[in-house]
Motif scaffolding. Sequence first.
Motif, PDB file in Angstrom:
ATOM      1  N   LEU A 186       0.785  -1.039  -0.214  1.00  0.00           N
ATOM      2  CA  LEU A 186       0.283   0.246   0.262  1.00  0.00           C
ATOM      3  C   LEU A 186       0.669   0.991   0.431  1.00  0.00           C
ATOM      4  O   LEU A 186       0.155   2.140  -0.524  1.00  0.00           O
ATOM      5  CB  LEU A 186      -0.995   0.269   1.126  1.00  0.00           C
ATOM      6  CG  LEU A 186      -1.486   1.204   1.111  1.00  0.00           C
ATOM      7  CD1 LEU A 186      -2.937   1.287   0.196  1.00  0.00           C
ATOM      8  CD2 LEU A 186      -2.440   1.617   2.988  1.00  0.00           C
ATOM      9  N   PHE A 187       2.040   0.978   0.567  1.00  0.00           N
ATOM     10  CA  PHE A 187       2.720   2.175   0.745  1.00  0.00           C
ATOM     11  C   PHE A 187       3.157   3.023  -0.469  1.00  0.00           C
ATOM     12  O   PHE A 187       3.563   4.213  -1.284  1.00  0.00           O
ATOM     13  CB  PHE A 187       4.049   2.107   1.470  1.00  0.00           C
ATOM     14  CG  PHE A 187       4.738   3.312   2.068  1.00  0.00           C
ATOM     15  CD1 PHE A 187       4.895   3.436   2.931  1.00  0.00           C
ATOM     16  CD2 PHE A 187       5.811   3.943   0.835  1.00  0.00           C
ATOM     17  CE1 PHE A 187       5.225   5.013   3.518  1.00  0.00           C
ATOM     18  CE2 PHE A 187       6.622   5.073   1.203  1.00  0.00           C
ATOM     19  CZ  PHE A 187       6.301   6.033   2.724  1.00  0.00           C
TER      20      PHE A 187
ATOM     21  N   ILE B 215     -15.687  -6.583  -5.270  1.00  0.00           N
ATOM     22  CA  ILE B 215     -15.087  -7.994  -5.764  1.00  0.00           C
ATOM     23  C   ILE B 215     -13.751  -8.152  -5.688  1.00  0.00           C
ATOM     24  O   ILE B 215     -12.676  -9.706  -6.105  1.00  0.00           O
ATOM     25  CB  ILE B 215     -15.848  -8.202  -6.867  1.00  0.00           C
ATOM     26  CG1 ILE B 215     -17.491  -8.411  -7.187  1.00  0.00           C
ATOM     27  CG2 ILE B 215     -14.959  -9.280  -8.271  1.00  0.00           C
ATOM     28  CD1 ILE B 215     -18.735  -8.839  -8.291  1.00  0.00           C
ATOM     29  N   ALA B 216     -12.871  -7.198  -6.903  1.00  0.00           N
ATOM     30  CA  ALA B 216     -11.861  -7.102  -6.784  1.00  0.00           C
ATOM     31  C   ALA B 216     -10.991  -7.473  -5.386  1.00  0.00           C
ATOM     32  O   ALA B 216      -9.528  -7.826  -5.286  1.00  0.00           O
ATOM     33  CB  ALA B 216     -11.068  -5.365  -7.300  1.00  0.00           C
TER      34      ALA B 216
ATOM     35  N   ALA C   4       2.480 -12.489  -4.661  1.00  0.00           N
ATOM     36  CA  ALA C   4       1.323 -12.347  -2.865  1.00  0.00           C
ATOM     37  C   ALA C   4       0.929 -10.726  -2.743  1.00  0.00           C
ATOM     38  O   ALA C   4       0.126 -10.448  -2.414  1.00  0.00           O
ATOM     39  CB  ALA C   4       1.733 -12.941  -1.533  1.00  0.00           C
ATOM     40  N   LEU C   5       2.408 -10.408  -2.740  1.00  0.00           N
ATOM     41  CA  LEU C   5       2.710  -8.609  -2.160  1.00  0.00           C
ATOM     42  C   LEU C   5       1.705  -8.288  -3.516  1.00  0.00           C
ATOM     43  O   LEU C   5       0.911  -6.592  -3.441  1.00  0.00           O
ATOM     44  CB  LEU C   5       3.485  -8.164  -2.618  1.00  0.00           C
ATOM     45  CG  LEU C   5       5.008  -9.043  -2.152  1.00  0.00           C
ATOM     46  CD1 LEU C   5       6.352  -7.954  -1.721  1.00  0.00           C
ATOM     47  CD2 LEU C   5       4.555  -8.391   0.305  1.00  0.00           C
TER      48      LEU C   5
ATOM     49  N   VAL D 120      -3.347  -5.240  -4.468  1.00  0.00           N
ATOM     50  CA  VAL D 120      -4.978  -5.196  -4.816  1.00  0.00           C
ATOM     51  C   VAL D 120      -5.751  -4.809  -3.786  1.00  0.00           C
ATOM     52  O   VAL D 120      -6.337  -3.633  -3.847  1.00  0.00           O
ATOM     53  CB  VAL D 120      -5.119  -5.924  -5.535  1.00  0.00           C
ATOM     54  CG1 VAL D 120      -6.463  -6.162  -6.177  1.00  0.00           C
ATOM     55  CG2 VAL D 120      -4.445  -5.777  -7.128  1.00  0.00           C
ATOM     56  N   ALA D 121      -5.821  -5.840  -2.698  1.00  0.00           N
ATOM     57  CA  ALA D 121      -6.723  -5.786  -1.769  1.00  0.00           C
ATOM     58  C   ALA D 121      -6.985  -4.672  -1.039  1.00  0.00           C
ATOM     59  O   ALA D 121      -8.224  -4.162  -0.669  1.00  0.00           O
ATOM     60  CB  ALA D 121      -6.846  -6.966  -0.845  1.00  0.00           C
ATOM     61  N   HIS D 122      -5.630  -4.056  -0.667  1.00  0.00           N
ATOM     62  CA  HIS D 122      -5.633  -2.172   0.183  1.00  0.00           C
ATOM     63  C   HIS D 122      -6.476  -1.678  -0.623  1.00  0.00           C
ATOM     64  O   HIS D 122      -6.799  -0.267  -0.097  1.00  0.00           O
ATOM     65  CB  HIS D 122      -4.437  -2.849   0.400  1.00  0.00           C
ATOM     66  CG  HIS D 122      -3.870  -3.435   1.525  1.00  0.00           C
ATOM     67  ND1 HIS D 122      -2.698  -3.644   2.601  1.00  0.00           N
ATOM     68  CD2 HIS D 122      -4.869  -4.470   2.898  1.00  0.00           C
ATOM     69  CE1 HIS D 122      -2.526  -4.910   3.195  1.00  0.00           C
ATOM     70  NE2 HIS D 122      -3.966  -4.820   3.965  1.00  0.00           N
TER      71      HIS D 122
END
Length: 447
Positions: free
Chosen positions: A74-75, A231-232, A263-264, A269-271
């Motif tokens: 996220l950073f 959804i993302a 994985a990052l 994407v999630a954050h």
Amino acid sequence: MTVATAAPAASALRPRGRDRAVDLVRAACILGVVVLHAMMVGVAVPDGAPSFVNASDGTWWIVPLSWVLQVMPLFFVIGGFSAATAYRRSRERGSDAIAFVAGRVHRLLRPAIVTIGVVGLLLAVLATAGVPADLVSLAGFRFSQPLWFLGVFLVCQALVPALLRCHERAPLLTIGLLAAAAAGIDAARLVSGVDALGFLNLAFVWLALQQLGFFLADGRIDALSRRTRVIAAVGAVAGLAASFVSGIHSPDLVANINPPTTALLLVGVAHTALFTLLREPIARFADRRAVSSFTDFVTPRAMTVYLWHMPVLLSLAGVTAVWGLSTGLPLPAIGGPAWWLTRPAWLALALAATAAVAITAARIEAAAPPAPTGSPRRVTLAVLAGTSAVALLLVVGTTVATAAIAVALLAGALRIASLPVPARVGVGQRIGGSFVDGVQVPAPVAP
């Protein structure tokens, strides 16, 4: 309406001042890094000799903690957002890519040269004071570990002008190619068993996440429906879970940073999706007085806090060991009940000490940069010199000698990223370009 055409309408609504939600998230990311590293500090004095270990090694708690505090993806997304916004504004003012990159060189490397120089001196003091060489070496190694961020972030920011142009021409293709390259490196590492291949993703993973920040700056992500963003986020988390179960990635997200894995990307994407879904309440929360004070403290000191938190933690660990040795009192067993009971006080002390150091040291980060060079060759050399300094400390470790070499490289980077200081000439004398009050003004540098 396509994603590409929706962006201007969304970005047109974006205020031109600072984005308080983005600033708060950036500050929270810095806080998360300090807390995570503070939790990893383990100090013991078995048989009257100090021992410093990673308290998270082989523990169960690092996995859930890493899910909460693995904020580096996220950073980098926020870094992409801020860089795209800043560069576009500088273009509107008539500045160019060279000046932008030179400014980033100074912003990142000026605080670093001081931190590395001070750490080198402290290592020399420890060695002179008779501290065992293995402990001095360990301290230098621990200090070096977080510096990967400085080198990678410098390169990512230096590539902002070029990659932003690619983004503005072909946004989906650009980020798609970066993500595909990251996935390809992951696959090659898994198939070959050569973990060293994964370090190629120091480029592709972090550049892809920075590129995601460009979409955030455009307003393209905010323009998507809430359902699409949910959804993302759910899809990214599901993808992470599947990769954990299948053994592709470790469930410890800290382990996925060295070397970086895809994985990052899923975490990013999630954050990012969650941030845009919660942007309005985050912005309202950011306006509260206490929260605003926290953000205003960290934002201008972000790089200083990052660079100094590890020397502070190492110093606190050393003081703890000296206290245990001098008093003869046993230190809490790492991971035991007493150790957990002391963690709140330990974290409070670590944060307070880091903040105290940052208050003084941040003057360097806040200083106005010198006039930037106009030469692409010079700014490229500056980025290479800065990256080489960090790479030296990461590969060899921080010692008195490597710290001195790194400081010299960083000083060279800062010098060549600046406009050359004009030579003094006599009144009425002309060497080239023009002159004012006896000081030569160099002729413009050709691009």
